[in-house]
Each structure stands twice: as structure tokens, then as C-alpha cells.
Enzyme design. Structure first.
Site, PDB file in Angstrom:
ATOM      1  N   ARG A 110       1.147  -1.203  -0.087  1.00 15.07           N
ATOM      2  CA  ARG A 110       0.341   0.234  -0.212  1.00 15.07           C
ATOM      3  C   ARG A 110       0.819   1.306  -0.020  1.00 15.07           C
ATOM      4  O   ARG A 110       1.704   1.151   1.090  1.00 15.07           O
ATOM      5  CB  ARG A 110      -0.941  -0.148   1.137  1.00 15.07           C
ATOM      6  N   HIS A 155      -2.896  10.319   0.130  1.00 18.95           N
ATOM      7  CA  HIS A 155      -2.620  10.434   1.782  1.00 18.95           C
ATOM      8  C   HIS A 155      -1.812  12.056   2.621  1.00 18.95           C
ATOM      9  O   HIS A 155      -0.765  12.371   2.490  1.00 18.95           O
ATOM     10  CB  HIS A 155      -1.545   9.375   1.436  1.00 18.95           C
ATOM     11  N   GLU A 201      -7.399   8.214   6.047  1.00 17.10           N
ATOM     12  CA  GLU A 201      -7.292   8.783   7.551  1.00 17.10           C
ATOM     13  C   GLU A 201      -8.281  10.403   6.818  1.00 17.10           C
ATOM     14  O   GLU A 201      -7.421  11.502   7.428  1.00 17.10           O
ATOM     15  CB  GLU A 201      -5.736   9.149   7.907  1.00 17.10           C
ATOM     16  N   ASN A 328      -7.439   1.724   9.680  1.00 13.03           N
ATOM     17  CA  ASN A 328      -5.715   2.086  10.324  1.00 13.03           C
ATOM     18  C   ASN A 328      -5.939   2.165  11.927  1.00 13.03           C
ATOM     19  O   ASN A 328      -7.546   2.623  12.230  1.00 13.03           O
ATOM     20  CB  ASN A 328      -5.573   3.599   9.724  1.00 13.03           C
ATOM     21  N   TYR A 330      -4.981   1.238  15.991  1.00 17.27           N
ATOM     22  CA  TYR A 330      -3.481   1.059  16.468  1.00 17.27           C
ATOM     23  C   TYR A 330      -4.033   1.032  17.997  1.00 17.27           C
ATOM     24  O   TYR A 330      -2.931   0.373  18.807  1.00 17.27           O
ATOM     25  CB  TYR A 330      -2.704   2.671  16.373  1.00 17.27           C
ATOM     26  N   GLU A 389      -3.536  -0.125   8.003  1.00 19.41           N
ATOM     27  CA  GLU A 389      -2.354   0.243   8.859  1.00 19.41           C
ATOM     28  C   GLU A 389      -2.565  -0.754  10.455  1.00 19.41           C
ATOM     29  O   GLU A 389      -4.050  -0.249  10.998  1.00 19.41           O
ATOM     30  CB  GLU A 389      -2.678   1.703   9.416  1.00 19.41           C
ATOM     31  N   PHE A 454       8.327   3.585  12.904  1.00 20.89           N
ATOM     32  CA  PHE A 454       7.145   2.528  13.179  1.00 20.89           C
ATOM     33  C   PHE A 454       7.843   1.246  11.748  1.00 20.89           C
ATOM     34  O   PHE A 454       7.052   0.205  11.657  1.00 20.89           O
ATOM     35  CB  PHE A 454       5.683   2.902  12.051  1.00 20.89           C
TER      36      PHE A 454
HETATM   37  C1  NOJ Z   1      -1.794   7.060  10.296  1.00 13.20           C
HETATM   38  C2  NOJ Z   1      -1.213   8.217   8.433  1.00 13.20           C
HETATM   39  O1  NOJ Z   1      -2.495   6.747   7.737  1.00 13.20           O
HETATM   40  C3  NOJ Z   1       0.697   7.309   8.648  1.00 13.20           C
HETATM   41  O2  NOJ Z   1       0.578   8.102   7.857  1.00 13.20           O
HETATM   42  C4  NOJ Z   1       1.361   7.318   9.862  1.00 13.20           C
HETATM   43  O3  NOJ Z   1       2.790   7.734   9.460  1.00 13.20           O
HETATM   44  C5  NOJ Z   1       0.524   6.538  10.618  1.00 13.20           C
HETATM   45  N1  NOJ Z   1      -0.704   6.164  11.009  1.00 13.20           N
HETATM   46  C6  NOJ Z   1       1.082   6.147  12.510  1.00 13.20           C
HETATM   47  O4  NOJ Z   1       0.860   7.878  13.055  1.00 13.20           O
END
Ligand code: NOJ
Length: 495
Positions: A110, A155, A201, A328, A330, A389, A454
Site C-alpha cells: 500500500r 494521503h 484518514e 487504520n 492502532y 494500517e 514504525f
Molecule cells: C496514520 C497515517 O496514515 C500514517 O501516515 C502515519 O504515519 C501512521 N498512522 C502512524 O501515525
């Protein structure tokens, strides 16, 4: 259960244990150890990046400035004073990066297209042949390695020209610009790209850029107008794809949202309704219009005239909806009601919701993966889902030891546990078709600059050398493990 125990004694310990495990797994009491055969065989497993965060070459080959190029060059906006001018130099090192992916054994990648590389002046100037060529080379190289391109059109980045000419997302004119950009991409790459995400996002773009002033254009007003234009721009691109390209190109098109899971702080009706309200404001804000044709009632009720209305013409465009939802995910957060609003909390009775990570408000809460996926699947008619993500950050500065960064066992634990909870959502019936680790390589983490890493691969920002972390080896072993059970894959076929 007692019947099961006595039965297990008769069978001898090993067989008995196996039976108990099967019983517990069957009824969802515990999760079997993660393995790749718990996913459909055509499942996409990949890594994710975005153009501004990795490409660099910010003014090379006729690329123009994007809003992020301009923003990062303003004093005091980025934690370490850095920018994406060179970033990971992926623009020149893309072949090496594809080699890394190939060695992992992923079948998808991606990435995003830099709008200002392809259309330096938006629709006010020509198409940049070098920009088109760069992504052609990238896509062809990926396909040669058996890796499916999964492309995001925007993005976070927008050509600065559109900001200067008319205020970008605050002006309905951008709908035409975005439609034009999307069509240029469908035309140039759609013969080979089968997965398109219009936006990454947009909920963060609208909040951070137009409410909290942390992202460009750093305003404190009109997030709902910006979001409205993004939603209609998505619909315009969908209309173009559906009516002119999808039949012959046979790809899928969707949108990617930031989705934390919101857990009510207490088991009270107030906290439950606050959690639902925040989900409506964060996720329903975009998905309800795209799937049900209008904003959630909760938003209308609270915002009144501040929330724009969709005209009859807009509603017509919205009918094209989407083919998939990109998640996405986390972290999870607690929510409690506070007066007329809702408040976020990260602790309950002094205990954090999960292990703290270096990113503010990011905690390790693997169960959140199952909850958010199940919620989205149930709320939106079991629309196909991609986890676009998921990943863990490491804090780093000049004094960080590379050895420690490479030895990222906490990332392995994180990915393993989140994937395990993803398998539970799949077993419960969610139509999940892919999973992407954020990120392939360490990169420019927006307002945190290069202080957060990351990547599965460490990047030495001085030499640009990529080195696999332990997590890269773990991901590779996971992907390449023999499939224990063949699974009929009736789901993931393209339309
Ligand atoms: C969301 C975003 O899409 C990405 O660009 C970002 O680096 C990661 N999450 C981590 O924060």
C-alpha cells in the site's frame, strides 16, 4: 464443562488437553496460536507507506510543492525541525525497497501517489510525464515481484497551488480537481492497479488541519466544511471509476479512515452513549454519508446548521458508495460523558487501558482490533474490510542505540496480538480481505518528524541504509510458514 473434563481424563492428558483447547477455541474462549492459515489463501498481506513520508525528491523532475512541503518548512511546526525533502529517498531507492518486500514474502504493497508530482498545478496545468513515469516504474516492478499495488490517491497531501488558488478543502472547487486527479490515475495505472483508496484518514485531515491546527493548513475552523468537500470528492471519483473504468479494469475502490476503538469508561448508560457519540463523530461522519446517504443523526442533533447539507445532486453522487472500508487501527481509548460533551480518558481507576507507546494517546490494546472490525462489519452491512494500517512506534533521537531499535520484540508482540484478535473478528464473520503493517521502513512521522520509527526495517537517515529489525524476520517467518489447513477462498475474488 465438567463433562468435558472427565472425558479428557479418560483420553489421557495430551489428547484431553487438545480436546479442551478445541472446545475453548470453538466457543471463542481463547485464541489458537496465530498462524497464516487462519486467513483465506487470497488474503492480502502487505506493508504500507505514503508518498510524503518516504519519497523525498521534493522538487525533482518537475514535482511542485505540496501543502506538506510548505508546512514543514515553517518554523516550529515539526518536533525535530525536519521535513520530507529527502525522507527515505525512496524516489531513488524504490527498487531496493521492493526487494525488501519481496524478501518478506508479502503479496501487496500500500502506497500513495503524490498529487503534486503527477499534477504539479492541479487542473490548472499539464500532467507531469516524469511523475506518471515514476509510479509506472514502481507498479511494474511490484507486479514483476508478484506484489499487488494498493494505491491511495490522497494521503494527507494536496498541491499547494490548490491551497493558494482557492483554499483547497474549504472550497467546493476541489471536487473537480480531485475528480480530475483520480481520472488521470485510473487512466494511467488502472490497467494494473486493482485496489484504489480515494483518501487516507480524511477524519484526521479535517480534525488536525481545520480544527486543532496541527496539520496544514493549520486552521481552527470549519472541519465540517473540509470533510464535506472530501466526502463529495470521494463520490465524484467513485462516479468516474464506476461509469468509465470499473467494468474494464475490474478493480475495487474504497476509503481509509483512522479508527481507534472507544470503550465506555464505566458501565453506565451515559458512558455508553458517549462512546457511541464519539464513534458517530469520528467514523460515522464519513461512512454514514457514503453508505447510508447522510450524516449520523447524532451529528445533526449536536451541530445543527454547522453541519453542511448534501444537495439532491450530491446525494445522487453519493449513491456510488464504496467497495471496501480501509481501517487504520492502532489503539483504543476510554470515553466518559462530561456535561454536554464527551471526554477521552486513557486510565480507569489509575490503570492505563493498555501498555503506553511513544505516540501520544496510542496504547497497546489488541482486543480493540476485534471490536472495531466487528463493529464496522455489523454497522455497515458486512462491507469488505482491509486493515490498511497497524503497527507500533519506537521513540528515537540521536542518542538511541541502533541495536535496541533493531531488537524490536515489543513490535513482534504487538503485531502478533493484534493479528490474533483480527482472526477472531474473521471467525465471527467479518469479511476482512487484507492486512498491512505500518510501515515497511522507518519514515517521516508528520509532526513528530523522524523521532518516531514504525518500520519493519530501520533506516539510517544519514546513509539511507535499510536494516531488517527482528520484526521483519518475524513477519517473514509468519508469512512463509506452511499453511496447516487449506482454506477455500470464496470471499476475496474481485468483482
Ligand atoms: C496514520 C497515517 O496514515 C500514517 O501516515 C502515519 O504515519 C501512521 N498512522 C502512524 O501515525
Amino acid at each position: 464443562m465438567s463433562k468435558l473434563l472427565s472425558c479428557s481424563k479418560k483420553m489421557g492428558n495430551r489428547k484431553g488437553l487438545l480436546l479442551i483447547t478445541l472446545f475453548l477455541n470453538f466457543f471463542g474462549f481463547s485464541s489458537p496460536k496465530l498462524d497464516v492459515s487462519q486467513f483465506p489463501s487470497s488474503f492480502l498481506f502487505g506493508t504500507a507507506t505514503s508518498s510524503y513520508q518516504i519519497e523525498g525528491a521534493y522538487l525533482e523532475d518537475n514535482k511542485s510543492l505540496s501543502n506538506w512541503d510548505v508546512f514543514t518548512h515553517l518554523q516550529g511546526k515539526i518536533e525535530d525541525g525536519s521535513n520530507g525533502d529527502i525522507a527515505c529517498d525512496h524516489y531513488h531507492m524504490y527498487k531496493e525497497d521492493i526487494e525488501l518486500m519481496h524478501s518478506l514474502g508479502v503479496n501487496a504493497y500500500r502506497f500513495s501517489i503524490s498529487w503534486s508530482r503527477v499534477l504539479p498545478r492541479g487542473r490548472f496545468g499539464g500532467i507531469n510525464p516524469s511523475g506518471i513515469q515514476f509510479y509506472n516504474k514502481l507498479i511494474n516492478e511490484l507486479l514483476m515481484r508478484g506484489i499487488q499495488p494498493f494505491v491511495t490517491l490522497s494521503h494527507y497531501d494536496v498541491p499547494q497551488e490548490l491551497e493558494d488558488q482557492y483554499g483547497a478543502w474549504l472550497n467546493a472547487e476541489i471536487q473537480e480537481d480531485f475528480g480530475y486527479f483520480a481520472e488521470v490515475c485510473f487512466e494511467a495505472y488502472g490497467d494494473r492497479v486493482k485496489y484504489w483508496a480515494t483518501f487516507n484518514e480524511p477524519n484526521e485531515v479535517a480534525k488536525f488541519g481545520y480544527e486543532w491546527g496541527m496539520y496544514p493548513p493549520a486552521l481552527h475552523s470549519q472541519p465540517y466544511v473540509a470533510a464535506h468537500n472530501i466526502i463529495i470528492s470521494h463520490a465524484v471519483a467513485l462516479h468516474i471509476y464506476r461509469t468509465k473504468y470499473q467494468d474494464k479494469q475490474r478493480g475495487l475502490i474504497g476509503i481509509v479512515l483512522a479508527m481507534a476503538w472507544y470503550e465506555p469508561l464505566k458501565e453506565t448508560a451515559e458512558d455508553y452513549s458517549s462512546a457511541q457519540s464519539i464513534i458517530d463523530f469520528d467514523i460515522g461522519w464519513f461512512l454514514d454519508p457514503l453508505i447510508y446517504g447522510d450524516y449520523p443523526n447524532e451529528m445533526r442533533r449536536r451541530l445543527g446548521p454547522k453541519l453542511p447539507k448534501f444537495s439532491a445532486k450530491d446525494k445522487e453522487k453519493l449513491q456510488h458508495g464504496l467497495d471496501f472500508i480501509g481501517i487504520n487501527h492502532y489503539t483504543s481509548l476510554y470515553v466518559r460523558s462530561c456535561g454536554i460533551s464527551h471526554c477521552i480518558a486513557v486510565e480507569k481507576d489509575g490503570i492505563p487501558i493498555g501498555k503506553k507507546t511513544p505516540m501520544p494517546y496510542y496504547y497497546v490494546v489488541p482486543e480493540g482490533m476485534e471490536k472495531i472490525v466487528t463493529y464496522i462489519s455489523k454497522t455497515y452491512n458486512n462491507t469488505p474490510i482491509f486493515i490498511t494500517e497497524n503497527g507500533l512506534s519506537q521513540k528515537s533521537d540521536d542518542s538511541s542505540s541502533v541495536e535496541e531499535l533493531l531488537n524490536d520484540t515489543d513490535r513482534i508482540e504487538y503485531l502478533d496480538s493484534y493479528l490474533t484478535f483480527l482472526t477472531r473478528a474473521i471467525r465471527k464473520g467479518a469479511d476482512v480481505r487484507g492486512y498491512f503493517v505500518w510501515s515497511l521502513i522507518d519514515n517521516f512521522e508528520w509532526i513528530h518528524g523522524y523521532t518516531m520509527r514504525f518500520g519493519l526495517y530501520h533506516v539510517d537517515y544519514k546513509t539511507k541504509k535499510r536494516t531488517p529489525k527482528l520484526s521483519a524476520k518475524w513477519f517473514k517467518d509468519f508469512l512463509n510458514a506452511p499453511r496447516l489447513q487449506g482454506r477455500e477462498d470464496e470471499k476475496s475474488k474481485l468483482i
